[in-house]
Scaffold this motif. Structure first.
Motif, PDB file in Angstrom:
ATOM      1  N   PRO A  60       0.681  -1.248  -0.008  1.00  0.00           N
ATOM      2  CA  PRO A  60      -0.079   0.169   0.113  1.00  0.00           C
ATOM      3  C   PRO A  60       0.944   1.060  -0.102  1.00  0.00           C
ATOM      4  O   PRO A  60       0.545   2.106  -0.736  1.00  0.00           O
ATOM      5  N   ASP A  61       1.883   1.418   0.711  1.00  0.00           N
ATOM      6  CA  ASP A  61       2.862   2.701   0.781  1.00  0.00           C
ATOM      7  C   ASP A  61       3.563   2.678  -0.703  1.00  0.00           C
ATOM      8  O   ASP A  61       3.471   4.048  -1.243  1.00  0.00           O
ATOM      9  N   ARG A  63       2.213   1.845  -3.642  1.00  0.00           N
ATOM     10  CA  ARG A  63       1.261   2.186  -4.385  1.00  0.00           C
ATOM     11  C   ARG A  63       0.644   3.701  -4.197  1.00  0.00           C
ATOM     12  O   ARG A  63       0.651   4.387  -5.046  1.00  0.00           O
ATOM     13  N   GLU A  64       0.633   3.993  -3.037  1.00  0.00           N
ATOM     14  CA  GLU A  64       0.448   5.564  -2.548  1.00  0.00           C
ATOM     15  C   GLU A  64       1.385   6.354  -3.134  1.00  0.00           C
ATOM     16  O   GLU A  64       1.087   7.440  -3.486  1.00  0.00           O
ATOM     17  N   ARG A  65       2.493   5.962  -3.002  1.00  0.00           N
ATOM     18  CA  ARG A  65       3.931   6.871  -3.467  1.00  0.00           C
ATOM     19  C   ARG A  65       3.667   7.061  -4.877  1.00  0.00           C
ATOM     20  O   ARG A  65       3.744   8.190  -5.639  1.00  0.00           O
ATOM     21  N   GLU A  67       0.963   6.616  -6.984  1.00  0.00           N
ATOM     22  CA  GLU A  67      -0.221   7.527  -7.063  1.00  0.00           C
ATOM     23  C   GLU A  67      -0.205   9.003  -7.034  1.00  0.00           C
ATOM     24  O   GLU A  67      -0.297   9.836  -7.640  1.00  0.00           O
ATOM     25  N   ARG A  68       0.621   9.129  -5.753  1.00  0.00           N
ATOM     26  CA  ARG A  68       1.162  10.752  -5.608  1.00  0.00           C
ATOM     27  C   ARG A  68       1.884  11.229  -6.614  1.00  0.00           C
ATOM     28  O   ARG A  68       1.746  12.356  -6.837  1.00  0.00           O
ATOM     29  N   ARG A  71       0.021  11.824  -9.757  1.00  0.00           N
ATOM     30  CA  ARG A  71      -0.634  13.260  -9.505  1.00  0.00           C
ATOM     31  C   ARG A  71       0.195  14.539 -10.068  1.00  0.00           C
ATOM     32  O   ARG A  71      -0.310  15.560 -10.517  1.00  0.00           O
ATOM     33  N   THR A 104      11.572   6.196  -0.337  1.00  0.00           N
ATOM     34  CA  THR A 104      11.513   4.804  -0.253  1.00  0.00           C
ATOM     35  C   THR A 104      13.049   4.525  -0.319  1.00  0.00           C
ATOM     36  O   THR A 104      13.981   4.991  -1.010  1.00  0.00           O
TER      37      THR A 104
END
Length: 133
Positions: A60-61, A63-65, A67-68, A71, A104
């Motif tokens: 999840p971390d 994927r969040e990075r 996606e951010r 954006r 990361t």
């Protein structure tokens, strides 16, 4: 099992996952199941590394990075303002994505994130040419 056969299965699973045709968790489980069959111990370690790298990308971390960062890239590419404003926005986007990549320690994830900067840099260079920089 020859390592080349494992590698072909791995690549096929990744392609299928990217196309949305393969469930990554199921593919990783299947790949983990064949690792003990790889004849060469050193290549078994390489196979385990590939599997763990893919698994880490699914966190999840991670994927969040991603996606951010995507954006940030989309905002940087907005079609608004004059050439100088666009270059400044693209440069901010590059700095933003670079900052996300530093969150990361996984170098493969860092490279994937930083790859989003390439089109931004190319676009910035083309706009710089328009303003004579």
């Amino acid at each position: 099992m020859p390592y080349d056969e494992f590698l072909e299965r791995y690549k096929a699973a990744q392609r299928g996952w990217r196309l949305g045709a393969v469930d990554a968790a199921e593919a990783l489980t299947a790949l983990r199941g064949v690792v003990p069959e790889i004849e060469d111990a050193r290549l078994r370690q390489t196979a385990e590394f590939l599997i763990e790298r893919w698994a880490a990308q699914l966190s999840p971390d991670a994927r969040e990075r991603m996606e951010r960062a995507q954006r940030i890239a989309a905002e940087a590419e907005l079609d608004a303002g004059d050439a100088r404003e666009r270059v400044a926005r693209l440069e901010r986007g590059i700095r933003g994505i670079t900052a996300v990549s530093r969150e990361t320690r996984d170098e493969f994830e860092q490279h994937a994130l930083l790859a989003l900067n390439e089109p931004l840099a190319q676009l910035a260079n083309s706009w710089r040419a328009d303003v004579g920089e």
